[in-house]
Design an enzyme around this catalytic site. Structure first.
Site, short mmCIF file in Angstrom:
data_model
loop_
_atom_site.label_atom_id
_atom_site.label_comp_id
_atom_site.label_asym_id
_atom_site.label_seq_id
_atom_site.Cartn_x
_atom_site.Cartn_y
_atom_site.Cartn_z
N ALA A 106 20.31 7.85 -5.30
CA ALA A 106 19.62 6.81 -6.06
C ALA A 106 18.75 7.53 -7.08
CB ALA A 106 18.78 5.95 -5.12
N THR B 270 9.32 6.94 -6.77
CA THR B 270 10.59 7.18 -6.09
C THR B 270 11.19 5.85 -5.64
OG1 THR B 270 11.68 8.57 -4.41
CG2 THR B 270 9.57 7.60 -3.79
N ASN B 271 12.15 5.88 -4.74
CA ASN B 271 12.79 4.64 -4.28
C ASN B 271 13.09 4.76 -2.79
OD1 ASN B 271 15.61 5.78 -3.94
ND2 ASN B 271 15.22 6.24 -6.09
N ASP B 272 13.70 3.71 -2.23
CA ASP B 272 13.87 3.65 -0.77
C ASP B 272 15.10 4.37 -0.23
OD1 ASP B 272 11.61 2.25 -0.07
OD2 ASP B 272 12.54 0.29 -0.45
N SER B 273 15.85 5.05 -1.09
CA SER B 273 17.07 5.71 -0.60
C SER B 273 16.74 6.72 0.50
CB SER B 273 17.76 6.43 -1.76
OG SER B 273 18.81 7.23 -1.25
#
Ligand code: CTP
Ligand code: CA
Length: 226
Positions: free
Chosen positions: A100, A33-36
């Site tokens: 994101a 996943t990502n930091d959004s």
């Protein structure tokens, strides 16, 4: 009448917003996943609701507070987000892609937990479908807004994305700048259209930034209707 349309510039409009970071599973307990945080997406949702719109948010992983008075559709992966957005695209007036979205997902999603093996293992990833680009190719009368979180040449990347994905507006921010990153309550945004930079806004709350984006979009949507 004029006062009402100034206060509710999106009255009668259907607004579809994507928010948060997609989750691409490797196995039942692990994912990429990502930091959004989804905060900008939900700030846009709250602002669009206050502007009189009928708002649906397709949200992946988020830590944001969910505002009242909007419809929420939960998804996990980029593919699920694509499906949720496409099924609602035709009836939407304004679509804002602030999520994101993962650019790659694991080729294989294991049914059971992957066991530890050698000292090094390979993880094979495949590109996801670009949702915004797909919408850009299919759009009829919908107004499309894309987002770009960058760490480099903002103007160059923003214009490239706007043109490639046929967005009507592109909102970019430099996530390496203080007060503009993921999970902050403020943002420093620059808004572009096909002719270049339209507005470079100072640091402000994500809600105020959202209002500025929607105000501009509502003015341009009215112009194309006229
Ligand atoms: N986007 C999308 N689907 C994807 C990837 C991105 O809809 N599979 C959308 C994002 O929601 C955003 C815009 O495209 O509105 C720009 O996303 P960004 O990640 O900045 O652009 P990319 O084209 O993926 O380029 P890169 O990550 O290499 O900067
Ligand atoms: Ca990307």
């Amino acid at each position: 009448m004029f006062a009402e349309s100034a206060r509710k510039p999106l009255a009668g409009k259907k607004v579809l917003i994507t928010a948060g970071g997609t989750v691409e599973r490797l196995d039942p307990v692990r994912y990429l996943t990502n930091d959004s945080s989804g905060k900008m997406g939900f700030a846009l949702a709250a602002a669009a609701r206050d502007f009189g719109a009928d708002v649906t948010v397709v949200a992946a992983k988020t830590t944001a507070k969910i505002p009242d008075g909007i419809s929420l559709v939960r998804v996990e992966s980029a593919e699920q987000m694509l499906e949720a957005v496409l099924s609602r695209f035709e009836q939407s007036d304004l679509v804002i892609k602030s999520a994101a979205v993962a650019d790659y997902r694991p080729v294989v999603r294991a049914e059971s937990k992957i066991k530890k093996s050698g000292d090094r293992i390979m993880l094979e990833l495949v590109k996801t479908t670009d949702i915004l680009q797909t919408l850009g190719e299919r759009k009829t009368s919908q107004f499309l807004i894309g987002f770009a979180a960058e760490t480099g040449d903002l103007d160059h990347y923003a214009m490239d994305k706007l043109q490639r994905k046929r967005a009507d507006l592109l909102v970019a921010n430099d996530v390496s700048e203080d007060g503009a990153g993921f999970n902050t309550d403020t943002n420093i945004i620059r808004i572009y259209d096909k002719d270049g930079l339209v507005e470079a806004l100072p640091i402000m709350s994500k809600l105020d930034a959202a209002k500025r984006v929607l105000k501009l979009a509502s003015e341009r949507m009215t112009q194309t209707e006229a």
